[in-house]
Scaffold this motif. Structure first.
Motif, PDB file in Angstrom:
ATOM      1  N   SER A  27       0.842  -1.193   0.000  1.00  0.00           N
ATOM      2  CA  SER A  27       0.000   0.000   0.000  1.00  0.00           C
ATOM      3  C   SER A  27       0.879   1.246   0.000  1.00  0.00           C
ATOM      4  N   ARG A  28       0.252   2.334  -0.316  1.00  0.00           N
ATOM      5  CA  ARG A  28       0.985   3.608  -0.301  1.00  0.00           C
ATOM      6  C   ARG A  28       1.448   3.940   1.115  1.00  0.00           C
ATOM      7  N   GLU A  29       0.609   3.644   2.095  1.00  0.00           N
ATOM      8  CA  GLU A  29       0.951   3.924   3.488  1.00  0.00           C
ATOM      9  C   GLU A  29       2.168   3.115   3.918  1.00  0.00           C
ATOM     10  N   ALA A  30       2.208   1.851   3.532  1.00  0.00           N
ATOM     11  CA  ALA A  30       3.348   1.000   3.875  1.00  0.00           C
ATOM     12  C   ALA A  30       4.615   1.529   3.211  1.00  0.00           C
ATOM     13  N   GLN A  32       5.219   4.618   2.346  1.00  0.00           N
ATOM     14  CA  GLN A  32       5.595   5.860   3.021  1.00  0.00           C
ATOM     15  C   GLN A  32       6.290   5.576   4.354  1.00  0.00           C
ATOM     16  N   ALA A  33       5.816   4.580   5.085  1.00  0.00           N
ATOM     17  CA  ALA A  33       6.438   4.226   6.364  1.00  0.00           C
ATOM     18  C   ALA A  33       7.859   3.722   6.137  1.00  0.00           C
ATOM     19  N   HIS A  35       9.747   4.408   3.571  1.00  0.00           N
ATOM     20  CA  HIS A  35      10.522   5.563   3.108  1.00  0.00           C
ATOM     21  C   HIS A  35      10.993   6.392   4.304  1.00  0.00           C
TER      22      HIS A  35
END
Length: 77
Positions: A27-30, A32-33, A35
């Protein structure tokens, strides 16, 4: 390879693993985390000098475990 070069190589390996994990994040959230976890490693690599033997020694102690955790798909924190 001296300790400084080993420390940089370890940092580069961990950074590369995070990059791979970001590319495979579900996911995008994963992504971002992951990153956010990679950013300090990039800064660490950029500021590390051969004269900072204390930090070099810390990296040599800490990063093998973090590399193993990243290769297993986790952050290692």
């Amino acid at each position: 390879m001296d300790d400084f070069e080993q420390a940089r190589a370890l940092l580069n390996a961990v950074i590369a693993e995070y990059s791979a994990l970001i590319g495979e994040a579900p996911s995008r959230e994963a992504a971002q985390a992951l990153h956010a976890e990679r950013v300090p490693l990039l800064a660490e690599r950029d500021k590390l000098t051969a004269d900072d033997q204390e930090r070099v020694a810390e990296i040599l102690r800490e990063m093998p475990g973090r590399l193993s955790a990243a290769r297993a798909g986790g952050s290692g924190d």
